[in-house]
Scaffold this motif. Structure first.
Motif, PDB file in Angstrom:
ATOM      1  N   ALA A 160       0.826  -1.219   0.000  1.00 38.79           N
ATOM      2  CA  ALA A 160       0.000   0.000   0.000  1.00 38.79           C
ATOM      3  C   ALA A 160       0.855   1.263   0.000  1.00 38.79           C
ATOM      4  O   ALA A 160       0.460   2.295   0.525  1.00 38.79           O
ATOM      5  CB  ALA A 160      -0.960   0.011   1.190  1.00 38.79           C
ATOM      6  N   GLU A 220      -1.590  -4.001  -3.290  1.00 44.47           N
ATOM      7  CA  GLU A 220      -2.552  -2.921  -3.106  1.00 44.47           C
ATOM      8  C   GLU A 220      -3.771  -3.370  -2.302  1.00 44.47           C
ATOM      9  O   GLU A 220      -4.187  -4.531  -2.391  1.00 44.47           O
ATOM     10  CB  GLU A 220      -3.077  -2.405  -4.458  1.00 44.47           C
ATOM     11  CG  GLU A 220      -2.013  -1.960  -5.422  1.00 44.47           C
ATOM     12  CD  GLU A 220      -1.608  -3.045  -6.401  1.00 44.47           C
ATOM     13  OE1 GLU A 220      -0.387  -3.332  -6.488  1.00 44.47           O
ATOM     14  OE2 GLU A 220      -2.480  -3.623  -7.063  1.00 44.47           O
ATOM     15  N   ASN A 247      -9.795   2.007  -4.020  1.00 45.96           N
ATOM     16  CA  ASN A 247      -8.750   2.539  -3.153  1.00 45.96           C
ATOM     17  C   ASN A 247      -8.890   1.944  -1.757  1.00 45.96           C
ATOM     18  O   ASN A 247      -9.913   1.348  -1.424  1.00 45.96           O
ATOM     19  CB  ASN A 247      -8.780   4.069  -3.119  1.00 45.96           C
ATOM     20  CG  ASN A 247      -9.966   4.631  -2.351  1.00 45.96           C
ATOM     21  OD1 ASN A 247      -9.989   4.623  -1.117  1.00 45.96           O
ATOM     22  ND2 ASN A 247     -10.978   5.126  -3.072  1.00 45.96           N
ATOM     23  N   GLU A 253      -5.536   2.180  -5.836  1.00 48.79           N
ATOM     24  CA  GLU A 253      -4.868   0.992  -6.388  1.00 48.79           C
ATOM     25  C   GLU A 253      -3.854   1.374  -7.457  1.00 48.79           C
ATOM     26  O   GLU A 253      -2.748   0.831  -7.510  1.00 48.79           O
ATOM     27  CB  GLU A 253      -5.912   0.053  -6.968  1.00 48.79           C
ATOM     28  CG  GLU A 253      -5.354  -1.189  -7.638  1.00 48.79           C
ATOM     29  CD  GLU A 253      -6.414  -1.994  -8.372  1.00 48.79           C
ATOM     30  OE1 GLU A 253      -6.075  -3.066  -8.904  1.00 48.79           O
ATOM     31  OE2 GLU A 253      -7.577  -1.548  -8.421  1.00 48.79           O
ATOM     32  N   VAL A 256      -0.014   2.547  -6.552  1.00 48.37           N
ATOM     33  CA  VAL A 256       0.937   1.662  -5.866  1.00 48.37           C
ATOM     34  C   VAL A 256       1.986   1.030  -6.775  1.00 48.37           C
ATOM     35  O   VAL A 256       3.169   0.993  -6.417  1.00 48.37           O
ATOM     36  CB  VAL A 256       0.172   0.568  -5.088  1.00 48.37           C
ATOM     37  CG1 VAL A 256       1.135  -0.439  -4.462  1.00 48.37           C
ATOM     38  CG2 VAL A 256      -0.718   1.191  -4.021  1.00 48.37           C
ATOM     39  N   ASP A 265       3.987  -6.567  -9.648  1.00 52.48           N
ATOM     40  CA  ASP A 265       2.821  -6.281  -8.823  1.00 52.48           C
ATOM     41  C   ASP A 265       2.193  -7.609  -8.410  1.00 52.48           C
ATOM     42  O   ASP A 265       1.766  -8.400  -9.255  1.00 52.48           O
ATOM     43  CB  ASP A 265       1.804  -5.431  -9.592  1.00 52.48           C
ATOM     44  CG  ASP A 265       0.629  -5.043  -8.718  1.00 52.48           C
ATOM     45  OD1 ASP A 265       0.855  -4.510  -7.625  1.00 52.48           O
ATOM     46  OD2 ASP A 265      -0.517  -5.298  -9.116  1.00 52.48           O
ATOM     47  N   GLN A 268      -3.936  -7.630  -5.493  1.00 51.07           N
ATOM     48  CA  GLN A 268      -4.763  -6.788  -4.642  1.00 51.07           C
ATOM     49  C   GLN A 268      -5.407  -7.626  -3.536  1.00 51.07           C
ATOM     50  O   GLN A 268      -5.657  -8.821  -3.716  1.00 51.07           O
ATOM     51  CB  GLN A 268      -5.880  -6.113  -5.460  1.00 51.07           C
ATOM     52  CG  GLN A 268      -5.396  -5.225  -6.581  1.00 51.07           C
ATOM     53  CD  GLN A 268      -4.968  -6.013  -7.814  1.00 51.07           C
ATOM     54  OE1 GLN A 268      -5.581  -7.020  -8.171  1.00 51.07           O
ATOM     55  NE2 GLN A 268      -3.911  -5.556  -8.462  1.00 51.07           N
TER      56      GLN A 268
END
Length: 293
Positions: A160, A220, A247, A253, A256, A265, A268
């Motif tokens: 985050a 995220e 968010n 999101e 990040v 990445d 999430q």
């Protein structure tokens, strides 16, 4: 003790070494500073039977908190790493362990000051950084401005972290300043999260990290209302009006991820900003990329 009990205990004693340290679900001892060492470095325990040469995970907290973020309350991040057999270290970015609201540069300097002590105490040359929120940018700046610091970093996980800046910080120091002040959001650290400030840093950081050979991983949060935090419920709605997409209440999101040239990445998690830094949602992602202890 009857024969059946003796037999069961004997079988357990035989199997126990094979089960390894993760078979125990015991509570991790509270991290403590080393005797005579810096008061803002907290060393976690090694699980019984764990490898004393296991990788060292160095945890960097975010804005408005301290080292205890990782191992108090409902945060099970330390417990998860302990159970898995890793060595752990937690730093407060304020020397007196007060909740930190300092600038990125000030916190980077603190990390540079503390890391040599950690390397010496743990008898290692490298650590794995796990950073929550602004702590990710603090650590990145420490790497950018110190070659020796960067050479001591094996991997970086940012949870985050507004790696592209925070539109909420722009709002807090712009149209929403009076409301942000009432919410206690204004601080030197928050001012550093404005998109213009972070974009200037990224222009310096990204070319360096692209050639450093250090893998970065990002994660995220996507649900600002998940934990029913009243501030996040409010700021999440504000942020939704500023940036499209989900968010976590403080960071969108889309703010990040880092460039794919040096970063991956991880995905999430449907939790708010605070909980992205907790073990239950984040540890399974982190554990997938760490070397085995």
């Amino acid at each position: 003790m009857n024969n059946r009990t003796r037999f069961a205990l004997g079988v357990f004693a035989i199997l126990l070494p094979a089960l390894g340290p993760t078979a125990w679900a015991q509570t991790a001892p509270t991290p403590e500073p080393a005797p005579g060492g810096a008061a803002n470095i907290f060393y976690g325990a090694l699980v019984p039977g764990g490898d004393p040469n296991a990788p060292v995970l160095l945890y960097v907290h975010g804005l408005g908190t301290n080292a205890t973020f990782w191992f108090t309350g409902s945060n099970d991040m330390y417990q998860d790493a302990y159970t898995a057999g890793y060595r752990t270290v937690f730093v407060s970015l304020s020397a007196d362990n007060s909740d930190n609201t300092a600038t990125i540069a000030d916190n980077a300097a603190m990390l540079q000051q503390l890391l040599p002590q950690i390397l010496t105490y743990e008898n290692v040359s490298t650590v794995y950084l796990i950073c929550h929120s602004k702590g990710g940018l603090d650590a990145e700046d420490a790497m950018l401005t110190s070659a020796s610091f960067m050479s001591s970093v094996k991997m970086v996980f940012t949870l985050a972290t507004p790696n592209q800046g925070a539109e909420l910080a722009d709002w807090a120091y712009g149209a929403g300043k009076s409301e942000a002040k009432k919410l206690g959001l204004l601080s030197p650290g928050m001012a550093n999260l404005r998109t213009s400030v972070v974009h200037r840093l990224r222009k310096k950081m990204d070319p360096v990290f692209e050639t450093a050979g250090i893998p970065f991983y990002t994660l995220e949060g996507t649900d600002y209302s998940a934990e029913h935090n009243l501030i996040y419920d409010y700021t999440g709605r504000v942020l939704a009006g500023l940036v499209s997409g989900p968010n976590d209440g403080l960071v969108a999101e889309s703010e990040v991820p880092l460039p794919t040239t040096y970063s991956l990445d991880m995905g999430q998690v449907a939790v708010d900003h605070n909980y992205v830094g907790h073990g239950t949602p984040a540890w399974p992602f982190i554990a997938d990329y760490l070397p085995a202890p």
